[in-house]
Design an enzyme around this catalytic site. Structure first.
Site, PDB file in Angstrom:
ATOM      1  N   LEU A  42      28.858  55.857  56.240  1.00  0.00           N
ATOM      2  CA  LEU A  42      29.788  54.913  55.609  1.00  0.00           C
ATOM      3  C   LEU A  42      29.167  53.512  55.550  1.00  0.00           C
ATOM      4  CD1 LEU A  42      33.146  56.078  57.279  1.00  0.00           C
ATOM      5  CD2 LEU A  42      32.039  56.890  55.184  1.00  0.00           C
ATOM      6  N   THR A 143      33.470  51.731  43.833  1.00  0.00           N
ATOM      7  CA  THR A 143      32.189  52.435  43.724  1.00  0.00           C
ATOM      8  C   THR A 143      30.988  51.496  43.619  1.00  0.00           C
ATOM      9  OG1 THR A 143      32.688  52.677  41.378  1.00  0.00           O
ATOM     10  CG2 THR A 143      33.145  54.570  42.783  1.00  0.00           C
ATOM     11  N   LEU A 186      14.347  36.457  46.526  1.00  0.00           N
ATOM     12  CA  LEU A 186      13.901  35.433  47.481  1.00  0.00           C
ATOM     13  C   LEU A 186      13.954  35.944  48.915  1.00  0.00           C
ATOM     14  CD1 LEU A 186      15.550  32.346  45.761  1.00  0.00           C
ATOM     15  CD2 LEU A 186      13.167  33.093  45.636  1.00  0.00           C
ATOM     16  N   ALA A 317      29.643  41.023  49.606  1.00  0.00           N
ATOM     17  CA  ALA A 317      30.368  41.918  50.508  1.00  0.00           C
ATOM     18  C   ALA A 317      31.693  41.312  50.957  1.00  0.00           C
ATOM     19  CB  ALA A 317      29.493  42.223  51.721  1.00  0.00           C
ATOM     20  N   HIS A 441      28.071  17.357  69.879  1.00  0.00           N
ATOM     21  CA  HIS A 441      26.719  16.803  69.866  1.00  0.00           C
ATOM     22  C   HIS A 441      25.895  17.445  70.981  1.00  0.00           C
ATOM     23  CE1 HIS A 441      23.500  13.899  69.462  1.00  0.00           C
ATOM     24  NE2 HIS A 441      23.508  13.770  70.782  1.00  0.00           N
TER      25      HIS A 441
HETATM   26  P1  FAD Z   1      29.153  49.205  47.612  1.00  0.00           P
HETATM   27  O1  FAD Z   1      28.802  48.614  48.901  1.00  0.00           O
HETATM   28  O2  FAD Z   1      28.101  49.330  46.576  1.00  0.00           O
HETATM   29  O3  FAD Z   1      29.720  50.665  47.956  1.00  0.00           O
HETATM   30  C1  FAD Z   1      30.080  51.560  46.968  1.00  0.00           C
HETATM   31  C2  FAD Z   1      30.007  52.965  47.533  1.00  0.00           C
HETATM   32  O4  FAD Z   1      30.594  53.852  46.599  1.00  0.00           O
HETATM   33  C3  FAD Z   1      28.594  53.481  47.767  1.00  0.00           C
HETATM   34  O5  FAD Z   1      28.420  53.861  49.116  1.00  0.00           O
HETATM   35  C4  FAD Z   1      28.466  54.693  46.839  1.00  0.00           C
HETATM   36  O6  FAD Z   1      27.744  55.761  47.425  1.00  0.00           O
HETATM   37  C5  FAD Z   1      29.912  55.081  46.648  1.00  0.00           C
HETATM   38  N1  FAD Z   1      30.188  55.797  45.402  1.00  0.00           N
HETATM   39  C6  FAD Z   1      29.856  55.417  44.136  1.00  0.00           C
HETATM   40  N2  FAD Z   1      30.327  56.321  43.245  1.00  0.00           N
HETATM   41  C7  FAD Z   1      30.958  57.282  43.969  1.00  0.00           C
HETATM   42  C8  FAD Z   1      31.638  58.467  43.628  1.00  0.00           C
HETATM   43  N3  FAD Z   1      31.783  58.858  42.362  1.00  0.00           N
HETATM   44  N4  FAD Z   1      32.146  59.230  44.629  1.00  0.00           N
HETATM   45  C9  FAD Z   1      32.000  58.861  45.931  1.00  0.00           C
HETATM   46  N5  FAD Z   1      31.375  57.726  46.300  1.00  0.00           N
HETATM   47  C10 FAD Z   1      30.863  56.952  45.331  1.00  0.00           C
HETATM   48  N6  FAD Z   1      26.225  40.668  49.873  1.00  0.00           N
HETATM   49  C11 FAD Z   1      26.575  39.729  50.762  1.00  0.00           C
HETATM   50  O7  FAD Z   1      27.728  39.278  50.762  1.00  0.00           O
HETATM   51  N7  FAD Z   1      25.676  39.253  51.684  1.00  0.00           N
HETATM   52  C12 FAD Z   1      24.411  39.706  51.728  1.00  0.00           C
HETATM   53  O8  FAD Z   1      23.634  39.265  52.568  1.00  0.00           O
HETATM   54  C13 FAD Z   1      24.013  40.687  50.807  1.00  0.00           C
HETATM   55  N8  FAD Z   1      22.760  41.171  50.820  1.00  0.00           N
HETATM   56  C14 FAD Z   1      22.410  42.156  49.945  1.00  0.00           C
HETATM   57  C15 FAD Z   1      21.103  42.621  49.976  1.00  0.00           C
HETATM   58  C16 FAD Z   1      20.704  43.609  49.105  1.00  0.00           C
HETATM   59  C17 FAD Z   1      19.291  44.114  49.156  1.00  0.00           C
HETATM   60  C18 FAD Z   1      21.653  44.158  48.192  1.00  0.00           C
HETATM   61  C19 FAD Z   1      21.256  45.260  47.268  1.00  0.00           C
HETATM   62  C20 FAD Z   1      22.945  43.690  48.147  1.00  0.00           C
HETATM   63  C21 FAD Z   1      23.337  42.678  49.017  1.00  0.00           C
HETATM   64  N9  FAD Z   1      24.623  42.142  49.000  1.00  0.00           N
HETATM   65  C22 FAD Z   1      24.977  41.161  49.878  1.00  0.00           C
HETATM   66  C23 FAD Z   1      25.642  42.616  48.044  1.00  0.00           C
HETATM   67  C24 FAD Z   1      26.593  43.619  48.743  1.00  0.00           C
HETATM   68  O9  FAD Z   1      25.846  44.699  49.239  1.00  0.00           O
HETATM   69  C25 FAD Z   1      27.648  44.099  47.774  1.00  0.00           C
HETATM   70  O10 FAD Z   1      28.328  42.990  47.203  1.00  0.00           O
HETATM   71  C26 FAD Z   1      28.664  44.981  48.467  1.00  0.00           C
HETATM   72  O11 FAD Z   1      28.044  46.089  49.079  1.00  0.00           O
HETATM   73  C27 FAD Z   1      29.729  45.469  47.480  1.00  0.00           C
HETATM   74  O12 FAD Z   1      30.635  46.269  48.143  1.00  0.00           O
HETATM   75  P2  FAD Z   1      31.449  47.397  47.386  1.00  0.00           P
HETATM   76  O13 FAD Z   1      32.343  47.994  48.428  1.00  0.00           O
HETATM   77  O14 FAD Z   1      32.054  46.868  46.162  1.00  0.00           O
HETATM   78  O15 FAD Z   1      30.374  48.488  46.909  1.00  0.00           O
END
Ligand code: FAD
Ligand code: NAD
Length: 463
Positions: A42, A143, A186, A317, A441
């Site tokens: 997860l 997703t 970056l 996130a 401080h």
């Molecule tokens: P996600 O975290 O993308 O989760 C979606 C999930 O849905 C996935 O696990 C996928 O497997 C699942 N899924 C998709 N389709 C299906 C389906 N049909 N059936 C079942 N499961 C499915 N954000 C920050 O705020 N701070 C950071 O420091 C940061 N660093 C990052 C670094 C990197 C390298 C990357 C790539 C992203 C980073 N982000 C960061 C962005 C952050 O990861 C995303 O904004 C966040 O994960 C979005 O959350 P979410 O729940 O919308 O989707």
């Protein structure tokens, strides 16, 4: 194969920070919840291949760079500092496993039904995972997103890589070209530069970290260059010659070529809805192929909601989490709330850059009259003691009311420092409110107080 139908109050598709937090809040509020993800672990992109592994790598590589290049200035000498990359990557994997396991334990304790597999709508209130059928009055699509691929540079996972691969390179590339000077480029560019790669960041726009004010970006660019990153802005990548190890680009009529054994493509992420069967449920997309939602994150289909990276807004996130909490509360008949104007953003380089609300440049462009207070870390005692004098705090306040409209910080731990400003803004605070708040401080947060004082030209430790 046997088929079964289970019924829930809420089905959440996707267990990233949006989806799992939504499921947790809904379970807290007494709903019977199913949480589905394709991944067995997860936590989604953030915990598995995004925020967390990248921060683990940033942290470990910072230690390495300190031991190699900076410790001696503090009177600490190491003999023969060397890198064990596989141990460094394992440390990152251990961090990920600990956190994804923690999320699974919490889901279990909250009696959430967790299912692994790709979910697909078979009707507006029904989802199939293989031969398992789930129904619910409310379904949340969480997703997330996937890396954008350039049509002429398809990911192969070895030479042309996305962030998914770049958090796990088996060796330090001699020469790494990074396409895109945003957060991923970056951060991961910094990681591999610290570990010994010759890194060139190739950005299409006239500046990297384009969402930040020009003065922040100028100082930030100089610092990254001093750390060894080559930064090429205004350059449009045209192709990669693997044989010659050259990434080709153009700046106007000028033809450019940058050395590259590995190319990290970090040009943004796209909303991910592949295979979800949205057309079967009748869910509409917007012009950017995100799921279209209203101000309560409802799609056009009653009972189907969407949150996080798959809808409009910053792909962050903490934004996804807040979406998730609000939707769970709305579904449970409560008064959910998200202030999308106050989503802080941070790039976790060293120094970090952090922002919230309106920048000075955006205020000028929109004709908003503002007073801006700035304070350099070079005049902050704790920063001097900690060898962290790079950067500054700037606070942007309404010229008439003094209400804080935004802030940007370039500095060590800027991501931690920005949160007090977010809190002040959440309560409608003025620059004077912030300036009259006692700051311990010696802390770097005193620079925030001084920047707030500087809004009314009253900084005490600068002229
Ligand atoms: P996600 O975290 O993308 O989760 C979606 C999930 O849905 C996935 O696990 C996928 O497997 C699942 N899924 C998709 N389709 C299906 C389906 N049909 N059936 C079942 N499961 C499915 N954000 C920050 O705020 N701070 C950071 O420091 C940061 N660093 C990052 C670094 C990197 C390298 C990357 C790539 C992203 C980073 N982000 C960061 C962005 C952050 O990861 C995303 O904004 C966040 O994960 C979005 O959350 P979410 O729940 O919308 O989707
Ligand atoms: P981004 O949108 O932050 O940056 C992409 C950069 O690539 C932009 O500067 C853009 O101008 C540039 N670009 C686009 N096409 C290009 C091309 N053809 N040639 C050269 N440059 C090009 O996207 P990202 O860095 O890939 O990150 C994806 C998402 O993940 C973002 O929404 C980001 O907020 C999120 N993320 C956040 C963090 C964090 O919060 N610290 C870290 C990593 C990722």
């Amino acid at each position: 194969m046997s088929s079964s139908t289970q019924s829930f109050d809420l089905i959440v598709i996707g267990a990233g920070p949006g989806g799992y937090v939504c499921a947790f809040r809904a379970a807290q509020l007494g709903l019977k919840v199913a949480l589905i993800d394709k991944r067995a672990a997860l936590g989604g992109t953030c915990l598995n291949v995004g925020c967390i592994p990248s921060k683990a790598l940033l942290h470990s590589s910072e230690h390495y760079a300190f031991a190699k290049s900076h410790a001696a200035a503090h009177g600490i000498k190491f003999d023969g500092v060397s890198l064990d990359l596989s141990a460094l990557l394992k440390k990152k994997d251990d961090v990920v496993t600990k956190l994804t396991g923690g999320v699974a334990a919490l889901a279990k304790a909250r009696k959430i039904t967790v299912l692994t597999g790709a979910a697909k709508f078979t009707a507006a209130d029904t989802v199939a995972i293989g031969d398992q059928i789930l129904t619910a009055k409310n379904i949340v699509i969480a997703t997330g997103s996937a890396p954008v691929e350039l049509p002429f540079l398809k990911f192969d996972g070895a030479t042309i890589v996305s962030s998914d691969h770049a958090i796990n390179l088996p060796t330090v590339p001699k020469r790494l070209a990074v396409i895109g000077g945003g957060a991923i480029g970056l951060e991961l560019g910094s990681v591999w530069a610290r570990l010994g790669a010759e890194v060139t960041v190739v950005e299409f726009l006239p500046k990297i970290a384009a969402a930040y004010d020009d003065d922040i970006v100028r100082a930030f660019t100089r610092i990254l260059q001093k750390q060894g990153l080559k930064i090429e802005v205004g350059a449009k990548v045209t192709g990669y010659d693997a044989h010659a190890g050259l990434l080709h680009a153009e700046r106007g009529a000028e033809k450019l070529a940058f050395p590259a054994d590995v190319v990290l493509v970090a040009v943004g992420r796209r909303p991910y809805t592949d295979g979800l069967g949205l057309e079967i449920a009748g869910v509409a997309l917007d012009e950017k192929k995100r799921i279209a939602v209203d101000a309560h994150l409802r799609t056009n289909v009653p009972g189907i909601w969407a949150i996080g990276d798959v809808v409009a807004g910053p792909m962050l996130a903490h934004k996804a989490e807040e979406d998730g909490v609000a939707v769970a509360e709305w579904i449970a008949g409560q008064h959910g709330h998200v202030n999308w104007d106050l989503v802080p953003a941070i790039v976790y380089t060293d120094p970090e850059v952090a922002s919230v609300g309106l920048g000075e440049d955006a205020a000028k462009a929109r004709g908003v009259a503002v007073n801006v207070g700035k304070f350099n870390f070079a005049a902050n005692g704790r920063a001097i003691a900690a060898d962290a004098t790079d950067g500054f705090v700037k606070i942007i306040a309404d010229a008439q009311t003094d209400k804080i409209l935004g802030a940007q910080i370039l500095g060590h731990n800027a991501g931690e420092l920005i949160s007090e400003i977010v809190t002040h803004m959440e309560y409608g605070g003025s620059a004077e409110d912030l300036a009259r708040t006692i700051h311990a401080h010696p802390t770097m947060s005193e620079a925030v107080k001084e920047a707030a004082l500087a809004v009314s030209k009253s900084a005490l430790h600068a002229i």
